[in-house]
Design an enzyme around this catalytic site. Sequence first.
Site, PDB file in Angstrom:
ATOM      1  N   GLY A  11      32.123 -25.998  37.081  1.00 59.31           N
ATOM      2  CA  GLY A  11      33.448 -25.998  36.457  1.00 59.31           C
ATOM      3  C   GLY A  11      33.468 -25.181  35.181  1.00 59.31           C
ATOM      4  O   GLY A  11      33.989 -25.611  34.148  1.00 59.31           O
ATOM      5  N   ALA A  12      32.926 -23.963  35.265  1.00 59.40           N
ATOM      6  CA  ALA A  12      32.781 -23.141  34.049  1.00 59.40           C
ATOM      7  C   ALA A  12      33.860 -22.069  33.941  1.00 59.40           C
ATOM      8  O   ALA A  12      33.777 -21.193  33.096  1.00 59.40           O
ATOM      9  CB  ALA A  12      31.397 -22.500  34.029  1.00 59.40           C
ATOM     10  N   ASN A  62      32.713 -25.969  45.911  1.00 57.59           N
ATOM     11  CA  ASN A  62      33.416 -27.227  45.670  1.00 57.59           C
ATOM     12  C   ASN A  62      32.363 -28.311  45.484  1.00 57.59           C
ATOM     13  O   ASN A  62      31.692 -28.688  46.445  1.00 57.59           O
ATOM     14  CB  ASN A  62      34.331 -27.538  46.861  1.00 57.59           C
ATOM     15  CG  ASN A  62      35.004 -28.890  46.722  1.00 57.59           C
ATOM     16  OD1 ASN A  62      34.876 -29.565  45.698  1.00 57.59           O
ATOM     17  ND2 ASN A  62      35.726 -29.286  47.761  1.00 57.59           N
ATOM     18  N   VAL A  63      32.224 -28.816  44.272  1.00 60.51           N
ATOM     19  CA  VAL A  63      31.134 -29.754  44.009  1.00 60.51           C
ATOM     20  C   VAL A  63      31.265 -31.062  44.796  1.00 60.51           C
ATOM     21  O   VAL A  63      30.288 -31.793  44.942  1.00 60.51           O
ATOM     22  CB  VAL A  63      30.961 -30.068  42.496  1.00 60.51           C
ATOM     23  CG1 VAL A  63      30.591 -28.837  41.704  1.00 60.51           C
ATOM     24  CG2 VAL A  63      32.187 -30.776  41.930  1.00 60.51           C
ATOM     25  N   ASN A  89      29.617 -30.332  34.815  1.00 59.79           N
ATOM     26  CA  ASN A  89      30.821 -30.420  33.981  1.00 59.79           C
ATOM     27  C   ASN A  89      32.107 -30.523  34.792  1.00 59.79           C
ATOM     28  O   ASN A  89      33.109 -31.027  34.296  1.00 59.79           O
ATOM     29  CB  ASN A  89      30.860 -29.184  33.070  1.00 59.79           C
ATOM     30  CG  ASN A  89      32.203 -29.002  32.421  1.00 59.79           C
ATOM     31  OD1 ASN A  89      32.537 -29.645  31.439  1.00 59.79           O
ATOM     32  ND2 ASN A  89      33.034 -28.118  33.004  1.00 59.79           N
ATOM     33  N   SER A 141      32.518 -39.233  29.537  1.00 61.05           N
ATOM     34  CA  SER A 141      33.711 -39.289  28.682  1.00 61.05           C
ATOM     35  C   SER A 141      33.696 -40.617  27.939  1.00 61.05           C
ATOM     36  O   SER A 141      33.140 -41.610  28.444  1.00 61.05           O
ATOM     37  CB  SER A 141      34.972 -39.222  29.558  1.00 61.05           C
ATOM     38  OG  SER A 141      36.111 -39.617  28.810  1.00 61.05           O
ATOM     39  N   TYR A 154      39.319 -42.402  36.878  1.00 63.28           N
ATOM     40  CA  TYR A 154      38.549 -41.527  35.985  1.00 63.28           C
ATOM     41  C   TYR A 154      37.473 -42.324  35.233  1.00 63.28           C
ATOM     42  O   TYR A 154      36.314 -41.902  35.135  1.00 63.28           O
ATOM     43  CB  TYR A 154      39.522 -40.865  35.012  1.00 63.28           C
ATOM     44  CG  TYR A 154      38.924 -39.822  34.100  1.00 63.28           C
ATOM     45  CD1 TYR A 154      38.611 -38.546  34.577  1.00 63.28           C
ATOM     46  CD2 TYR A 154      38.693 -40.099  32.758  1.00 63.28           C
ATOM     47  CE1 TYR A 154      38.076 -37.583  33.730  1.00 63.28           C
ATOM     48  CE2 TYR A 154      38.169 -39.140  31.907  1.00 63.28           C
ATOM     49  CZ  TYR A 154      37.861 -37.883  32.390  1.00 63.28           C
ATOM     50  OH  TYR A 154      37.338 -36.930  31.546  1.00 63.28           O
ATOM     51  N   ALA A 156      36.076 -45.117  36.117  1.00 62.80           N
ATOM     52  CA  ALA A 156      35.025 -45.517  37.064  1.00 62.80           C
ATOM     53  C   ALA A 156      34.078 -44.350  37.317  1.00 62.80           C
ATOM     54  O   ALA A 156      32.854 -44.518  37.343  1.00 62.80           O
ATOM     55  CB  ALA A 156      35.660 -45.990  38.371  1.00 62.80           C
ATOM     56  N   LYS A 158      33.420 -41.780  35.351  1.00 64.16           N
ATOM     57  CA  LYS A 158      32.643 -41.408  34.167  1.00 64.16           C
ATOM     58  C   LYS A 158      31.634 -42.495  33.783  1.00 64.16           C
ATOM     59  O   LYS A 158      30.571 -42.191  33.232  1.00 64.16           O
ATOM     60  CB  LYS A 158      33.585 -41.088  32.998  1.00 64.16           C
ATOM     61  CG  LYS A 158      34.462 -39.844  33.246  1.00 64.16           C
ATOM     62  CD  LYS A 158      33.616 -38.612  33.484  1.00 64.16           C
ATOM     63  CE  LYS A 158      34.435 -37.347  33.617  1.00 64.16           C
ATOM     64  NZ  LYS A 158      33.588 -36.156  33.868  1.00 64.16           N
TER      65      LYS A 158
END
Length: 246
Positions: A11-12, A62-63, A89, A141, A154, A156, A158
């Site tokens: 995601g860079a 696609n990760v 990331n 996060s 989100y 859950a 993180k």
Amino acid sequence: MLEGKTAVVTGASRGIGRAVALELAEQGAQVIINYNGSLESAEQVKSEIEAKGGKAEAVQCNVADFEQCSDFISKVIKDFGKIDILVNNAGITRDGLLMKMSEKDFDDVIAINLKGTFNTMRAAARQMIRQRSGRIINMSSVVGICGNAGQVNYAASKAGVIGMTKSAAKELASRGVTINAVAPGFVETEMTAALSDKVKEEAVKQIPMGRFGKPEDIAKTVAFLASEEAGYITGQVIQADGGMAI
Ligand code: NAP
């Protein structure tokens, strides 16, 4: 300094990942810029690095897809011979209150943020064990630590990243591989740009330093964890949040 190191940043193409890619390149690493849909932005990051004399590649993956991640990491190892630094990331939000959240919004966030981190770590760990060295930095996060109304999916994902980081750190510590997480607070990127001014005004009141983070604040933290100097740190969660979650 990271001369001679090969770094993968997922995601860079934008936001924090872009800043991480630029910082690692600035410190001398050759950087593989992963993206999913934003080819043009990823190519721009590559050009920025090359303009400063650095080396970079942009690679689509696609990760959330286990096979794609396996092929992606294999390609990096084939092309560059090794993988020293992996920064997980890539991430998304699909916010909504619990009672209104769709199954798809829950599943999509877990698939990218949590399983995506597993997918690339799983693929890179084999090579790092072989090398007897490696640095993995996973983006969590403060929401994964404190929770946040409207973000059960989100939070859950993180919180899951933190558990995964600590477990994998215990597994790989004896092989010379460190695995840590960074937990940013509120950072100025496209992810947060979508929030209303009212939400932002309330958010800044929760930050003792009185300002949102910049992607560069997070990039510096990641670069430290990727450095030789951080060699005795593993399984930790470093909050880069201006004091938001003390
Ligand atoms: P962003 O600006 O929205 O950028 C997200 C990045 O993730 C993009 O490069 C995007 O690539 C990539 N991505 C999304 N889905 C992907 C997939 N399936 N496969 C590969 N790449 C994918 O987000 P950001 O604010 O920089 O956030 C980066 C990370 O920091 C995330 O994990 C986020 O949860 C975390 N974080 C952010 C904040 C914040 O306040 N911004 C706070 C705490 C934690 P494409 O454009 O190619 O899709």
